[in-house]
Design a protein around this motif. Structure first.
Motif, mmCIF file in Angstrom:
data_model
loop_
_atom_site.group_PDB
_atom_site.id
_atom_site.type_symbol
_atom_site.label_atom_id
_atom_site.label_comp_id
_atom_site.label_asym_id
_atom_site.label_seq_id
_atom_site.Cartn_x
_atom_site.Cartn_y
_atom_site.Cartn_z
ATOM 1 N N THR A 174 32.273 34.897 35.668
ATOM 2 C CA THR A 174 32.129 36.352 35.683
ATOM 3 C C THR A 174 32.216 36.920 34.270
ATOM 4 O O THR A 174 31.407 37.772 33.871
ATOM 5 N N LEU A 175 33.177 36.449 33.504
ATOM 6 C CA LEU A 175 33.322 36.917 32.124
ATOM 7 C C LEU A 175 32.092 36.559 31.294
ATOM 8 O O LEU A 175 31.615 37.362 30.484
ATOM 9 N N PRO A 196 36.814 52.082 44.248
ATOM 10 C CA PRO A 196 37.969 51.919 43.356
ATOM 11 C C PRO A 196 38.277 50.465 43.002
ATOM 12 O O PRO A 196 38.620 50.165 41.855
ATOM 13 N N ARG A 197 38.167 49.554 43.969
ATOM 14 C CA ARG A 197 38.480 48.155 43.662
ATOM 15 C C ARG A 197 37.547 47.603 42.593
ATOM 16 O O ARG A 197 37.985 46.879 41.690
ATOM 17 N N VAL A 198 36.266 47.940 42.673
ATOM 18 C CA VAL A 198 35.316 47.463 41.665
ATOM 19 C C VAL A 198 35.655 48.063 40.306
ATOM 20 O O VAL A 198 35.595 47.380 39.277
ATOM 21 N N ARG A 199 36.045 49.332 40.289
ATOM 22 C CA ARG A 199 36.445 49.954 39.024
ATOM 23 C C ARG A 199 37.662 49.244 38.432
ATOM 24 O O ARG A 199 37.749 49.035 37.218
ATOM 25 N N GLY A 200 38.604 48.874 39.301
ATOM 26 C CA GLY A 200 39.768 48.146 38.821
ATOM 27 C C GLY A 200 39.393 46.792 38.251
ATOM 28 O O GLY A 200 39.883 46.387 37.186
ATOM 29 N N GLY A 203 37.753 47.210 34.941
ATOM 30 C CA GLY A 203 38.749 47.492 33.916
ATOM 31 C C GLY A 203 39.432 46.228 33.431
ATOM 32 O O GLY A 203 39.617 46.020 32.218
ATOM 33 N N ALA A 204 39.806 45.351 34.373
ATOM 34 C CA ALA A 204 40.454 44.093 34.003
ATOM 35 C C ALA A 204 39.498 43.194 33.219
ATOM 36 O O ALA A 204 39.900 42.516 32.261
ATOM 37 N N ILE A 205 38.231 43.186 33.618
ATOM 38 C CA ILE A 205 37.228 42.397 32.892
ATOM 39 C C ILE A 205 37.057 42.943 31.479
ATOM 40 O O ILE A 205 37.043 42.194 30.494
ATOM 41 N N GLY A 206 36.936 44.263 31.376
ATOM 42 C CA GLY A 206 36.765 44.876 30.061
ATOM 43 C C GLY A 206 37.934 44.597 29.136
ATOM 44 O O GLY A 206 37.750 44.316 27.947
ATOM 45 N N ALA A 238 43.143 37.886 33.442
ATOM 46 C CA ALA A 238 44.380 37.994 32.668
ATOM 47 C C ALA A 238 45.035 39.365 32.801
ATOM 48 O O ALA A 238 46.260 39.488 32.757
ATOM 49 N N HIS A 239 44.227 40.411 32.979
ATOM 50 C CA HIS A 239 44.764 41.771 33.045
ATOM 51 C C HIS A 239 44.690 42.343 34.465
ATOM 52 O O HIS A 239 44.724 43.567 34.635
ATOM 53 N N ALA A 240 44.599 41.458 35.458
ATOM 54 C CA ALA A 240 44.472 41.926 36.840
ATOM 55 C C ALA A 240 45.646 42.817 37.242
ATOM 56 O O ALA A 240 45.467 43.894 37.828
ATOM 57 N N LYS A 241 46.864 42.392 36.931
ATOM 58 C CA LYS A 241 48.040 43.174 37.314
ATOM 59 C C LYS A 241 48.029 44.543 36.645
ATOM 60 O O LYS A 241 48.390 45.556 37.261
ATOM 61 N N ASP A 242 47.608 44.585 35.373
ATOM 62 C CA ASP A 242 47.562 45.862 34.653
ATOM 63 C C ASP A 242 46.568 46.830 35.284
ATOM 64 O O ASP A 242 46.680 48.045 35.090
ATOM 65 N N TRP A 243 45.600 46.278 36.022
ATOM 66 C CA TRP A 243 44.583 47.118 36.651
ATOM 67 C C TRP A 243 44.763 47.158 38.170
ATOM 68 O O TRP A 243 43.818 47.270 38.917
ATOM 69 N N GLN A 244 46.017 47.058 38.578
ATOM 70 C CA GLN A 244 46.436 47.371 39.947
ATOM 71 C C GLN A 244 45.989 46.356 40.992
ATOM 72 O O GLN A 244 45.759 46.690 42.151
#
Length: 251
Positions: A174-175, A196-200, A203-206, A238-244
């Protein structure tokens, strides 16, 4: 010296020419445009007669399919070719589900039943086939997307579940796709129209791609801070938790 012009083909001559070309053409789709120079009425009559004889299958107005015999029965039209025929400037048609995952390299699986998505309200069912799954009313912003971009959004909407890869490999694939040719920036421009889930997930991907926080601020502000999302196969970002992302528990 005046240029000699061919006399218009008679219905019998047109029928013969159409039949000969279709018999030589093998398995493929046929449209009126494939027979330039023939009188429209005679051409329509010739194609209709061949369909009545079982030589052709009429898929929709002006669209016919010449099948071939296989060990499993008569062949079916190529889904990609059908998708191309159904696509218009105002109503693009994109692969969805397993077809989208296959296009993106997450699976080698193919299914007999096609699955498509479009921003339109409906698609020509006769052309697509009664067993095709059609997801209509995708956001208007999808009209400007390339096929691969739309397929990736469809994949994210499903939280990567069609992937045959491991969760870690799904994340890396995906990355990699998001890094290609400015794709993430294009997805970011239409992100406001996504669930919202796709936006989250975007965000984590970005964040993992190193996007500036200011570039992701609109995504962040669009999310309810109390919500938690199931990232599915992308929970390893890596940033999944930060993006809810919801906490994944194993039993």
């Amino acid at each position: 010296m005046a240029r000699r012009t061919e006399p218009p083909a008679s219905p019998r001559s047109a029928a013969r020419r159409v039949r000969q070309r279709i018999e030589r053409g093998g398995e493929r789709l046929w449209r009126f445009d494939d027979f330039p120079g023939l009188p429209p009425a005679a051409l329509a009559q010739a194609l209709s007669r061949l369909a009545h004889e079982g030589k052709l299958e009429r898929l929709s107005k002006g669209v016919y399919y010449s099948p071939r015999q296989t060990v499993l029965g008569m062949s079916r039209p190529n889904p990609a070719a059908i998708r191309k025929l159904a696509t218009t400037r105002d109503q693009p048609v994109f692969p969805a589900g397993i077809a989208a995952a296959n296009l993106l390299g997450f699976t080698t699986q193919s299914v007999g039943r096609s699955e498509l998505s479009t921003s339109g309200y409906r698609l020509p069912r006769k052309l697509l086939g009664s067993d095709t799954v059609v997801h209509t009313r995708r956001p208007e912003a999808w009209k400007k997307l390339a096929e691969t971009d739309a397929a990736l959004l469809d994949f994210l909407r499903r939280a990567g579940k069609p992937s045959e890869l491991s969760p870690d490999d799904t994340v890396q694939r995906t990355l990699s796709l998001c890094r290609q040719g400015g794709r993430f920036r294009r997805l970011l421009r239409v992100a406001a129209t996504e669930p919202p889930r796709v936006r989250g997930m975007l965000g984590a991907i970005g964040a993992e791609l190193g996007e500036r926080p200011t570039a992701l601020k609109q995504l962040r502000d669009s999310l309810n801070p109390l919500s938690r999302f199931d990232f599915g196969m992308l929970r390893g970002l890596a940033h999944a938790k930060d993006w809810q992302a919801k906490r994944h528990t194993t039993q």
